[in-house]
Design a protein around this motif. Structure first.
Motif, PDB file in Angstrom:
ATOM      1  N   LEU A   1      -6.793   2.540  -5.982  1.00  0.00           N
ATOM      2  CA  LEU A   1      -6.249   1.455  -5.162  1.00  0.00           C
ATOM      3  C   LEU A   1      -7.351   0.505  -4.722  1.00  0.00           C
ATOM      4  O   LEU A   1      -8.300   0.908  -4.062  1.00  0.00           O
TER       5      LEU A   1
ATOM      6  N   THR B   1      -3.949  -4.790  -4.221  1.00  0.00           N
ATOM      7  CA  THR B   1      -3.035  -5.478  -3.311  1.00  0.00           C
ATOM      8  C   THR B   1      -3.737  -6.678  -2.702  1.00  0.00           C
ATOM      9  O   THR B   1      -4.960  -6.689  -2.563  1.00  0.00           O
TER      10      THR B   1
ATOM     11  N   ALA C   1      -9.005   5.329  -3.220  1.00  0.00           N
ATOM     12  CA  ALA C   1      -9.122   3.965  -2.707  1.00  0.00           C
ATOM     13  C   ALA C   1     -10.577   3.534  -2.782  1.00  0.00           C
ATOM     14  O   ALA C   1     -11.492   4.329  -2.537  1.00  0.00           O
TER      15      ALA C   1
ATOM     16  N   ASP D   1      -7.285  -1.959  -2.300  1.00  0.00           N
ATOM     17  CA  ASP D   1      -6.490  -2.510  -1.205  1.00  0.00           C
ATOM     18  C   ASP D   1      -7.160  -3.773  -0.663  1.00  0.00           C
ATOM     19  O   ASP D   1      -8.330  -3.760  -0.298  1.00  0.00           O
TER      20      ASP D   1
ATOM     21  N   THR E   1       0.835  -1.211   0.000  1.00  0.00           N
ATOM     22  CA  THR E   1       0.000   0.000   0.000  1.00  0.00           C
ATOM     23  C   THR E   1       0.861   1.248   0.000  1.00  0.00           C
ATOM     24  O   THR E   1       0.572   2.224  -0.709  1.00  0.00           O
TER      25      THR E   1
END
Length: 343
Positions: A165, A208, A130, A167, A114
């Motif tokens: 992102l 991720t 995000a 995550d 991250t």
């Protein structure tokens, strides 16, 4: 004009801080005005005024239901050379529109996935968003898939010059065949696959995961690039630990910078934790150390890494610590240590 003003200007530019850049430029313009160069001062202020007209557009950005704006990171991120090379290659690809816009970072928790994403956004000057998975997942039949479709519509609306992102993408994309979760999650993964297939934005998506082995294989194949963050050697972690400690102790007057002993403390641990955990251990060791003992953080770090106090002189000797370093860790005088070891 002061050298510090030039440094402030360059720093603000490198960090893409428009407000600080304009402030530094204004100070320089005033210096030119005071030194009898009003034309140059006016020219600088005209340029500053032009850039300021664009600031309100950044502040009044569109609100999204599933995307949250994230502040890019300015903190240092020491990485092993192998991972750093991959990140540099990714920066090159993203900066020149090479057709690479979906990336998967995988590895254990605390390996820097991250944080690396935040650094990439900062270096490229991209806005980072995000995805809020808590808003996406819905127990009602079919609602999660609809929400995923809305997420990708928002990604499309964001346009160029952004990084989105995902995550811990495994929260909605575990293996559809092997999972024991409700069918709604299987539908969510299928919906995610369809959206990736028709993705038409130049905004980069970086996902991720800590659970690469459990990630749906079909989704993993959808990413243009995959970067493995588990490639830290013991020496890498020692160097990272040294870098973290140097940063944390730099402006702490109560801490003595004993880099030699610190390195041996780190080297003495056969299995160092990943960087995220290592940073927390060093941080708490510094924070909890005795302010009257500038070496106390080293003793505390040894205890946190090994799980026991550095009391055995024979063990410390076998780990390569000198008499001076053993004195630092135990608080026992060198003469007493030498006599005890001799006996």
């Amino acid at each position: 004009m002061k050298r510090s003003d030039i440094i402030d200007l360059i720093r603000a530019h490198s960090e893409h801080d428009d407000i600080a850049f304009n402030n530094a430029a204004t100070v320089i313009a005033k210096d030119f005005e005071a030194s009898g160069q009003p034309e140059l001062a006016s020219y600088i202020m005209a340029l500053v005024a032009r850039t300021r007209t664009f600031v309100p557009q950044e502040v009044t950005e569109q609100e999204y239901d599933f995307l949250e704006r994230v502040i890019s990171s300015n903190s240092s991120l020491p990485l092993p050379q192998a991972i750093a090379n991959d990140i540099q290659g990714l920066l090159n690809a993203l900066s020149k529109d090479a057709g690479i816009n979906t990336v998967l970072f995988y590895g254990a928790s605390g390996t820097g996935k991250t944080e690396a994403t935040k650094q990439i956004a900062r270096i490229l000057g991209y806005q980072l968003y995000a995805v809020d998975f808590n808003q996406i997942i819905d127990s009602k039949l079919g609602e999660t898939a609809k929400n995923i479709a809305k997420v990708f519509q928002e990604i499309h609306d964001v346009g160029d010059g952004a990084i989105v992102l995902f995550d811990e993408i495994d929260a909605i994309a575990l293996d559809r065949i092997n999972q024991n979760d409700v069918r709604e999650m299987g539908r969510a993964t299928s919906a995610l696959l369809k959206e990736f297939d028709k993705l038409d934005t130049r905004s980069a998506i970086i996902a991720t995961t800590n659970l690469y082995d459990k990630l749906d294989p079909a989704l993993a194949r959808r990413f243009d690039v995959q970067v493995n963050f588990n490639r830290y050697t013991h020496d890498d972690l020692v160097e990272i630990g040294e870098s973290i400690a140097k940063t944390l102790t730099k402006n702490n007057q109560a801490i003595k910078n004993d880099s030699r002993t610190l390195k041996k403390v780190l080297q003495s641990c056969p299995e160092l934790p990943w960087p995220g955990t290592l940073k927390n251990l060093i941080k708490t060791s510094v924070a909890f150390s005795d302010p009257l003992n500038p070496n106390d953080y080293l003793r505390k770090l040894y205890q946190r890494l090994h799980g026991y106090e550095p009391e055995s002189l024979e063990l410390l000797k076998s780990q390569g610590f000198t008499l001076r370093e053993m004195e630092v860790l135990t608080g026992v005088s060198r003469s007493t240590i030498a006599r005890t070891l001799k006996e």
